[in-house]
Write a protein that holds these residues in place. Sequence first.
Motif, PDB file in Angstrom:
ATOM      1  N   ASP A 105       0.013  -6.846  -5.339  1.00  0.00           N
ATOM      2  CA  ASP A 105       0.549  -6.566  -4.006  1.00  0.00           C
ATOM      3  C   ASP A 105       1.701  -5.580  -4.055  1.00  0.00           C
ATOM      4  OD1 ASP A 105       2.588  -8.012  -5.110  1.00  0.00           O
ATOM      5  OD2 ASP A 105       2.578  -9.620  -3.626  1.00  0.00           O
ATOM      6  N   ASP A 122       0.831  -1.198   0.000  1.00  0.00           N
ATOM      7  CA  ASP A 122       0.000   0.000   0.000  1.00  0.00           C
ATOM      8  C   ASP A 122       0.873   1.257   0.000  1.00  0.00           C
ATOM      9  OD1 ASP A 122      -1.489   2.222   1.808  1.00  0.00           O
ATOM     10  OD2 ASP A 122      -2.969   1.031   0.692  1.00  0.00           O
ATOM     11  N   ASP A 123       0.665   2.130  -0.980  1.00  0.00           N
ATOM     12  CA  ASP A 123       1.499   3.326  -1.117  1.00  0.00           C
ATOM     13  C   ASP A 123       1.423   4.223   0.111  1.00  0.00           C
ATOM     14  OD1 ASP A 123       2.264   2.494  -3.622  1.00  0.00           O
ATOM     15  OD2 ASP A 123       0.867   3.789  -4.704  1.00  0.00           O
TER      16      ASP A 123
END
Length: 494
Positions: free
Chosen positions: A305, A58-59
Motif C-alpha cells: 500500500d 498510488d503514485d
Amino acid sequence: MSLPPASDYDVVVVGSGPTGCTYVREVFEQHPTARILLVEAGPRITDPPGGHVKNIADDALRARAQRASEGPSPASPGRPGTRLLGTPEMPAAAVSTNVGGMGAHWTAACPRPGDGERIPFVPADEMDRHLTRAEQLLRVSAHAFDTAPFADEVRRRLAGHFDTGRPASRRVAPMPLAVTIRPDGTGVWSGTDVVLGPAAHDPRVDIVDRCLCLRVLHDGGTVTGVAVRDLEEGGEGRETTVTARAVVVAADALRTPQVLHASGIRPAALGRHLNDQPQIVHAVRLPDDLVTAHRAVTDRTRQDDGGIIPQSGVSWVPFTDDRPFHGQVMQLDASPVPLDGDALVEPGSIVGLGWFCAKDVTADDRVTFSDTEEDAFGMPAPVIHYRYTDRDLATIEAAKKAVAEAGATLGIPLGEAPILLPAGSSLHYQGTTRMGPADDGISVCDTHSRVWDTVGLWVAGNNVIPTATACNPTLTSVALASRGAGALVDHLTS
C-alpha cells in the motif's frame, strides 16, 4: 462545496492547516452549541479531508493531489505540493493551497522548543501543558521507528559527538513524529484530518473548499464576519458575506498578513519580523560494517500500500543556545538504489542530514503588500524583503561545520561539502503576525493570539511565534492555537 451553506456562524476559521483545524477542534469540544465555518481557498485532495498525501499509496494519485495543491495556473511549482512565489530575496518561498494546507505535505517532525526557542512571556507550565495537548492533537510519538535496525547505532554515533555538556532534554534522541504505526510496522502520517477528529463530520461544522476569504469585516473595532469569493470552476467568482462573532485567520505566515492588509487591519508590526530558518543539507552512506551488523530481517522496502518500511528512522540533534541550530537525520531511500555503477545500496543506509538555523530576527525582514497589484488569487500582491545578517552568516558557517562533523561520524559523505539551500527552503516561515505581551508596535497579537485593537479577531500559525527558533515549528504553533482557542471560547460565552 465552494460557498458557505449558511450566512451566520459563531466562528469563521480562514485556512485549514494544522492551526486552523486546532481552533475548529478546540471550539467544537469546548463549546457544545457553537456553529463553525472552516473556509479554504484550495481544493479537497484527500478523503477524509485534510489527509496526508504520503498516505496515498498510488503514485499517480499522489502526484495528482500534489499538483492540485499548487494553486491556480500558471503555477511555478516548488517541491511537490507547493507553489513558488518567485521573490528575488527569498527565491524558494512557497505555499500550498489545499484542504489541510501544509499539513498534507509536511515531514511530521514535532520536536519541543528549548532554551532560547521558548517564548519568555508565556508561563512555562502553561506552554508545556499546551505542547502536550498539541502532541495529542497531532498524535505525536517519539517511538514510531523504535524497531528501525540502524536507528540505535546512528543515534549512538551522533550522541558520542554532540551530547557532551548538554542537559538530558537537549541530547540526541529519536525525532518525535506525528505518525501512527500500523501493526505491520508501517506508518500512517498525521494530516489535519487527525487534528479535526470528530469535528470533521459533525453538522455544527461546515468545511468549504475553493472559497477565498477576501476580507475580515469589522465595524468600530469589532469583527462582524468575512467576505468570501467562490473559486470553483463555473462559480463565476460569486461573492458573499458571512456574519460571525469571531474570526480566526490561519492562512500561513505569508497570507495571514495579506488577509489582514486587505481588510484594512494594519498594525505597525504586520508582516514584519519574517523568520525563515536557513537550511543546510548533506547526505552520507552508512558504512558497510554498520549495515551488515544491523541489517533488517526483510528484503522489503515498501508495503504493497506504499508505506515505507523504516530502516534508519529519524534522529534529532536539538537546538541549544550555544549551538543555535537543530539537526535531523533521516532515511532517504525507500528502495535499493544504484551507487558507483551497478552496486546496490542496502535500503535505509543512505541518510540525509538537515540542519536548520535560528535566524537573527529583525523588523526589516518582512512581507509587504501592494494596493495596486494583485497575486494569482486577486489578493494584494506580496513582496518579500529578506537578508542574512552578519550573525546569520556566522551561524550558517557553524552549522555547516556541525553537519560535516555529523556526516563524518556516521559514514561516507556523498557529494561535496554541506550545502546551504536558497532562502525560503525550510518552509518554516514565522513571525509576521507575532505575539507580544504588550501593544507596543512590535507585535500584532497578544499572548492569546488576539489581534490588538480588533475585538473578535484571532491569528494562528507559525506566523504567531515571536522567538528565533531552529526546530520544526508546527508543534509550537498548534500549542499556541490551543491556548488561543481557550480565549476564543471565553469570548463566545461572555
